[in-house]
Each structure stands twice: as structure tokens, then as C-alpha cells.
Design an enzyme around this catalytic site. Structure first.
Site, PDB file in Angstrom:
ATOM      1  N   THR A 369       0.907  -1.160   0.000  1.00  0.00           N
ATOM      2  CA  THR A 369       0.000   0.000   0.000  1.00  0.00           C
ATOM      3  C   THR A 369       0.932   1.193   0.000  1.00  0.00           C
ATOM      4  O   THR A 369       2.150   1.002   0.020  1.00  0.00           O
ATOM      5  CB  THR A 369      -0.896  -0.075   1.271  1.00  0.00           C
ATOM      6  OG1 THR A 369      -1.862  -1.104   1.074  1.00  0.00           O
ATOM      7  CG2 THR A 369      -1.631   1.207   1.593  1.00  0.00           C
ATOM      8  N   ASN A 389      -4.280  -3.255  -1.736  1.00  0.00           N
ATOM      9  CA  ASN A 389      -4.138  -4.317  -0.743  1.00  0.00           C
ATOM     10  C   ASN A 389      -2.826  -5.084  -0.922  1.00  0.00           C
ATOM     11  O   ASN A 389      -1.785  -4.520  -0.704  1.00  0.00           O
ATOM     12  CB  ASN A 389      -5.366  -5.225  -0.708  1.00  0.00           C
ATOM     13  CG  ASN A 389      -5.462  -5.961   0.629  1.00  0.00           C
ATOM     14  OD1 ASN A 389      -4.906  -5.492   1.613  1.00  0.00           O
ATOM     15  ND2 ASN A 389      -6.116  -7.102   0.683  1.00  0.00           N
ATOM     16  N   ASP A 411     -10.203  -7.679   2.809  1.00  0.00           N
ATOM     17  CA  ASP A 411     -10.314  -6.883   4.042  1.00  0.00           C
ATOM     18  C   ASP A 411     -11.675  -7.058   4.713  1.00  0.00           C
ATOM     19  O   ASP A 411     -11.878  -6.605   5.835  1.00  0.00           O
ATOM     20  CB  ASP A 411     -10.052  -5.392   3.762  1.00  0.00           C
ATOM     21  CG  ASP A 411      -8.559  -5.076   3.749  1.00  0.00           C
ATOM     22  OD1 ASP A 411      -7.762  -5.913   4.203  1.00  0.00           O
ATOM     23  OD2 ASP A 411      -8.180  -3.990   3.279  1.00  0.00           O
ATOM     24  N   SER A 442     -11.009  -1.030   6.952  1.00  0.00           N
ATOM     25  CA  SER A 442      -9.614  -0.764   6.588  1.00  0.00           C
ATOM     26  C   SER A 442      -8.815  -0.411   7.836  1.00  0.00           C
ATOM     27  O   SER A 442      -9.384  -0.033   8.861  1.00  0.00           O
ATOM     28  CB  SER A 442      -9.575   0.413   5.614  1.00  0.00           C
ATOM     29  OG  SER A 442      -8.246   0.824   5.381  1.00  0.00           O
ATOM     30  N   GLY A 462       1.062  -0.825   5.714  1.00  0.00           N
ATOM     31  CA  GLY A 462       1.494  -1.855   6.665  1.00  0.00           C
ATOM     32  C   GLY A 462       0.368  -2.721   7.197  1.00  0.00           C
ATOM     33  O   GLY A 462       0.511  -3.340   8.247  1.00  0.00           O
ATOM     34  N   GLY A 463      -0.760  -2.780   6.470  1.00  0.00           N
ATOM     35  CA  GLY A 463      -1.856  -3.672   6.863  1.00  0.00           C
ATOM     36  C   GLY A 463      -2.298  -3.391   8.282  1.00  0.00           C
ATOM     37  O   GLY A 463      -2.437  -2.233   8.703  1.00  0.00           O
TER      38      GLY A 463
HETATM   39  O1  DON Z   1      -7.098  -1.102   3.979  1.00  0.00           O
HETATM   40  C1  DON Z   1      -6.334  -1.833   4.604  1.00  0.00           C
HETATM   41  O2  DON Z   1      -6.308  -1.883   5.811  1.00  0.00           O
HETATM   42  C2  DON Z   1      -5.351  -2.682   3.826  1.00  0.00           C
HETATM   43  N1  DON Z   1      -5.886  -2.991   2.539  1.00  0.00           N
HETATM   44  C3  DON Z   1      -4.034  -1.987   3.766  1.00  0.00           C
HETATM   45  C4  DON Z   1      -2.987  -2.874   3.175  1.00  0.00           C
HETATM   46  C5  DON Z   1      -1.617  -2.467   3.488  1.00  0.00           C
HETATM   47  O3  DON Z   1      -1.356  -1.474   4.113  1.00  0.00           O
HETATM   48  C6  DON Z   1      -0.546  -3.351   3.027  1.00  0.00           C
HETATM   49  N2  DON Z   1       0.733  -2.736   3.253  1.00  0.00           N
HETATM   50  N3  DON Z   1       1.780  -3.113   3.553  1.00  0.00           N
END
Ligand code: DON
Length: 575
Positions: A369, A389, A411, A442, A462-463
Site C-alpha cells: 500500500t 491491498n 479486508d 480498513s 502496513g496492513g
Molecule cells: O485497507 C487496509 O487496511 C489494507 N488494505 C491496507 C494494506 C496495506 O497497508 C498493506 N501494506 N503493507
């Protein structure tokens, strides 16, 4: 008496004026931090050509779509947190993807009712309806001064002429190689001889250049209706997807009120639902407000941060989802009374095991992301986190368009208790279940922080770890840390489940680890560094800007001299 009264009134008017001059003070300079030098430069050019932060945001976002095709883009979504200086207006552009109308609650389960990961992660079924194209148009039309065409010009050029990729590109392709190979368009654009190219590969994206040009010239309608829309729907559906023309035509950007809260005397403005970021961040800070962190030693501080994250992420699982579709007790979750109750259950000498709360175990993987932060000379601000994603989203590229479709459907919670790609779960009632038209929860947390003296614009990919990264950054900023320190400091994370502190190498010394273990914490060293934080800080007292791009990434942060106009001028890096 009367005279005294009159002079008191005059004095208050004078004080009021001073106050309001302060409020309207502007930096007079601009700063941009983004995940790629070409994107930062594209933003710089637009500012130099008279654009504002919102125009620069269009240029940066559009360029990131080209130079980080694994991270964000036309086929994805985003949250843009905006501050408009002239009327002190804060808003969040919610460009989150929506579930197609044909989506169903159990669409990612097999006949036995088990969740099948690949359904929500790889290929066309994983793709939700993108918000990116319309977000750029709204930014340009409602907030910017320049045309979409001007602001997108640099990105189109980079797509058409190509650019040399870096190490990150090779790593991301390597990660998703098997999935990319299944799609002929992805293979021919992103791979070299069927495999991940070495750094320095010249990535040319002619089809993407044409798509961007179409949007730049005709507006987002050219994406959501007509020939391109039809092509996307046909392709998606020919490989197991469920898009319809109506899905695209119905897509809307929602302009939402951001969450506003205080941590001590610091003002926080942060993403609201369908991002969980603001609620989890503010609940964590509210809990921390019950402790004296300045007096706490290092281990106590890590312990307390861990314990508040555990509780706030637990609430995420239990309560959070798209509040246009499910009831979320936002008011309670953000209330200091609620946090005080949660904080009362925290013991300083012992971790609370997560299985003392309701929950289910998990697994976790990595992904991508992007984020950028901008302040312009007038004081307008943009904090934007954009996503498809996983690296290269679903790995599905629509032939002849260069559009990489997201796999944001992952998600959602495919089933209560079953972890998604980041190990995140939903509780028994599954507020984050799939539903037609719904936006998946998210963790993206674009944020503004403001004290009397300083103001920060920040965020990171960073998910699930985004929110803990922003929490650590918030505490560091509050303690006076500068932009470089904030992006560089080693990180740690807890998300309720799995019940462990994940930490970056060097985050803890041996004694700290031992102490934490003695309190009952399970420790897991992260196999890699994580996050790619982009920070811009305005020191209002000194009227000085600074900016920093995470050393873990390949980004560029610059403070811009508005006098520099030429494209070849190297902006001054404050990295
Ligand atoms: O919206 C979200 O929470 C995820 N799709 C974000 C994904 C993400 O940050 C991956 N990164 N390293």
C-alpha cells in the site's frame, strides 16, 4: 470606569486579533513526503506551477500509481484526509472500494463452509469496485485549482516513457510472481522472461498511460461508464468475477467527517469509518491518558502501549464495520469513560492474555500500500493512504488497460473468527461481513496531529500494523521527536490476536525482552522491517517545515522552495 471597561474591550479585541492571526498563519513554504522520488517531484512541479496541496495530491497519487504499480492505483481505493486552510475545513474523502452488488456474505466459503483464502486474494473475484479515479476528480474539481489533465501529465509521461525500477519492485514482483504469471497482461508488463526482473528494469506501461490519459482528458466518467467500464466488467466476469456495469456507474466518493479527539493538549484529526484506524488510535490514546507515560520507564511504556493495543484491536474485531450498513457504537468507543473502564483492567505487572477476551487464533503475511503527506505554503494539508491491498492487488490486470485490480475483498471477514491476510478477525456477529455495496473495514490511518507549537501530517502502509505505527508516531511527536526520528525508530505491534508482540530487530534490548517476557508477553521478532511512513512537520513557532520519508522504503521527502520552478531542479531533501 467606563474608560476602563472600554480599554478592557479594546484589549480583548486586540488579543482576539492576535489569536486569529495565529490561526490563519501559513507556512509560506511547502513540503511533500512520498514513497517514491518521481511522485514527490511530480507534486513539486504542480506546486511550482501554482497548484495547491490538493492538486499536488492528484499528481503524487497518479504518479505513485505508475511507479509503485504494486501498491496503489487506478484499480484500487484510498482515504484522503484534507485540511483546507482558508476556512479551516477538515474532511475525509472516502474512496474505499465497494463490494459488487452480486457479492454475498458467504462468497469466500466452500461447500463445507470453510473460508478459502485464494478466493478473496487472487484473481478477479477478489477485486472490489475501485474508488481511485473518482477520488482524483473530486480532489481536482472541488479542492484543486488545476485541471486533472495538468496534474496527471507527469504520471502519464512516466507510464509511457518508462522508468528504472528499484529493489522494492523486484521484491514485490517476487512475492506475487506465481499469481502474476496466471494473467497474460500482468506477465507481459511486470515480468521479464517470465520472472521477477532485477533492479534497474525499465518498466514501460503504455496501456496504463492510455487509461490515465483517458481519465485525465474525459474525467472519471470514462472509467465508470462506457467502453472501458464494459471491458473491465467483461474481463472480470470471464475469469470468475462478479462485476456489473451498475456497480461501476453507482460508485460514489463519500465526503466524511474525520474523527477529532484530544490526547492531553494535542488535537488529533484522523480517518473515520470505514477505516478502523481513527477509532483504534483514539481509543488507544484515551486509555493511555489514564497513565503517566512520561514517568514510566521503557518497559512499562512498551507494556502499556501493548495492553491498550490489545484492547483496541479486540474492539475492532468485535464492533467495527462499515457504519452505513451495520450499527457501530462509535460514540462509546471514542469516549474517555469507556477507555477509563478498559484501562482499569490493565495490570502494570502482567500482560492480560488475549484468550481472556473472546477471540480466535490467526496467521499473518506481508503486503503493500502507499502513503503521502503534503503541506502547501497556504497551510492546506493532505494525508493520503492508498491501496490495492496485497502487492499487485489481486494480480489481475485488465487486458489492454494496464489496470491492476485490487484484492480489497480480503479486508472483509470471510467468516467470523477467520483471519484475513493480516491476521485480522471479526467477532461472532461479524460486523465486517461481505454485503453488496458495502465498504470493507480498513486499517489505513491518515492523520493530522497538532499541538500549540507544531503540526504533523503523517501515515503509512502496513496492513494491520498501520494503526500501531501511527500510535507510536503520535506518542513520539507528542514527546517532541522530529520527522526523521519518527519515521526511523524501530517498531513493535500487538493486535489482540495472535497474542504476541511483533517487533523489529533492534526495537528491544535483551533486558527489555526479558522484562516483557516476565510480565507474560510472548515476543516474536518480525522477519523483516515493516512500514513506509511519510511525515511532514510544521514548526509553527519557528515557522519551519521539515519532512522525512521512512528509511525502510525508497521514498523522498522534500521541503520546497516555492521559487524553484524547473523540472530538473533537484528539490532539497530533508531526509
Ligand atoms: O485497507 C487496509 O487496511 C489494507 N488494505 C491496507 C494494506 C496495506 O497497508 C498493506 N501494506 N503493507
Amino acid at each position: 470606569m467606563l474608560i476602563r471597561k472600554a480599554s478592557a474591550i479594546a484589549l480583548s479585541i486586540l488579543l482576539l486579533c492576535i489569536g486569529s492571526t495565529r490561526a490563519e498563519q501559513a507556512p509560506g513554504q511547502a513540503a511533500i513526503a512520498s514513497a517514491h522520488p518521481l511522485a514527490t517531484r511530480a507534486g513539486h512541479e504542480i506546486l511550482a506551477a501554482g497548484g495547491n496541496a490538493f492538486d499536488a495530491a492528484v499528481a503524487v497519487a497518479s504518479t505513485l500509481a505508475v511507479v509503485e504499480p504494486y501498491a496503489s492505483g487506478v484499480g484500487g481505493g484510498a482515504f484522503f484526509l484534507l485540511h483546507r486552510a482558508k476556512d479551516n475545513y477538515d474532511v475525509m474523502l472516502d474512496a474505499r472500494e465497494t463490494a459488487p452488488l452480486a457479492a454475498t456474505r458467504d462468497m469466500f466459503l466452500n461447500k463445507e463452509g470453510e473460508a478459502i483464502e485464494s478466493f478473496s486474494r487472487d484473481g478477479a473475484l477478489a477485486a472490489a469496485i475501485p474508488g481511485w479515479p473518482l477520488a482524483l476528480e473530486v480532489l481536482a474539481k472541488e479542492y484543486g485549482r488545476k485541471s486533472l489533465k495538468d496534474s496527471m501529465a507527469a504520471s502519464i509521461q512516466h507510464a509511457r516513457q518508462g522508468f528504472a525500477t528499484g529493489e522494492r519492485y523486484s521484491k514485490m514482483v517476487g512475492w506475487r510472481e506465481e499469481i502474476l504469471k496466471r494473467n497474460p497482461a500482468a506477465t507481459s508488463i511486470f515480468l521479464q522472461n517470465g520472472t521477477a526482473p532485477a533492479p534497474g528494469f525499465k518498466l514501460i506501461q503504455k496501456d496504463l498511460a492510455n487509461t490515465l490519459e483517458l481519465i485525465a482528458n474525459k474525467g472519471a466518467i470514462a472509467f465508470y461508464r462506457g467502453g472501458l467500464a464494459e471491458r473491465m466488467v467483461n474481463e472480470v466476469n470471464s475469469t470468475g468475477g462478479i462485476w456489473s456495469k451498475k456497480d461501476l456507474a453507482n460508485y460514489r466518493i463519500l465526503q466524511r467527517k474525520p474523527i477529532k479527539a484530544k490526547y492531553k493538549d494535542m488535537q488529533i484529526t484522523v480517518a473515520s469509518l470505514p477505516s478502523s484506524g481513527g477509532i483504534v488510535l483514539v481509543d488507544s490514546l484515551n486509555m493511555l491518558g489514564n497513565f503517566d507515560l512520561t514517568a514510566a520507564g521503557e518497559v512499562d511504556r512498551i507494556h502499556l502501549v501493548t495492553e491498550v493495543l490489545r484492547r483496541a484491536y479486540r474492539d475492532r474485531a468485535e464492533f467495527l464495520g462499515d457504519s452505513d450498513f451495520v450499527f457501530v457504537p462509535v460514540k462509546q468507543l471514542l469516549h474517555p469513560y469507556y477507555a477509563a473502564g478498559q484501562a482499569a483492567g490493565i495490570r502494570l505487572d502482567k500482560a492480560t492474555p488475549s484468550d481472556m477476551f473472546a477471540g480466535v487464533p490467526e496467521t499473518a503475511i506481508g503486503a503493500d500500500t502507499t502513503h503521502f503527506s503534503i503541506i502547501d505554503k497556504e497551510g492546506n494539508r493532505v494525508s493520503a493512504t492508498l491501496s490495492i491491498n496485497f502487492p499487485f492487488g489481486s494480480g489481475f490486470v485488465v487486458a489492454d488497460t494496464g489496470i491492476v485490480l485490487n484484492n480489497e475483498m480480503d479486508d472483509f471477514a470471510a467468516k467470523a473468527g477467520v483471519p484475513n491476510g493480516y491476521g485480522l478477525i471479526a467477532g461472532r456477529d461479524n460486523p465486517n461481513a461481505v454485503f453488496p455495496g458495502k465498504r470493507m473495514l480498513s486499517s489505513m490511518t491518515p492523520t493530522f496531529l497538532e499541538t500549540d507549537n507544531r503540526l504533523a501530517v503523517l501515515g503509512t502502509p502496513g496492513g494491520s500494523r498501520i494503526i500501531s505505527m501511527v500510535l507510536l508516531a503520535t506518542l513520539d511527536f507528542y514527546n517532541g521527536a522530529d520527522a526523521n526520528t519518527i519515521v526511523s525508530k524501530p517498531r513493535f505491534h500487538h493486535q489482540f490476536l495472535p497474542d504476541q508482540i511483533i517487533y523489529e530487530k533492534d526495537a528491544f534490548n535483551q533486558d527489555t525482552k526479558l522484562e516483557l517476557q516476565l510480565r507474560g508477553h510472548r515476543l516474536a521478532e518480525s522477519s523483516r522491517h515493516y512500514g513506509n511512513m511519510q511525515v511532514v512537520i510544521w514548526d509553527k513557532r519557528k515557522n519551519a517545515l521539515s519532512a522525512a520519508s521512512d528509511p525502510r522504503g525508497e521514498g523522498l521527502a522534500v521541503v520546497l522552495d516555492p521559487a524553484i520552478k524547473s523540472r530538473d531542479d533537484e528539490p532539497r531533501s530533508s531526509k
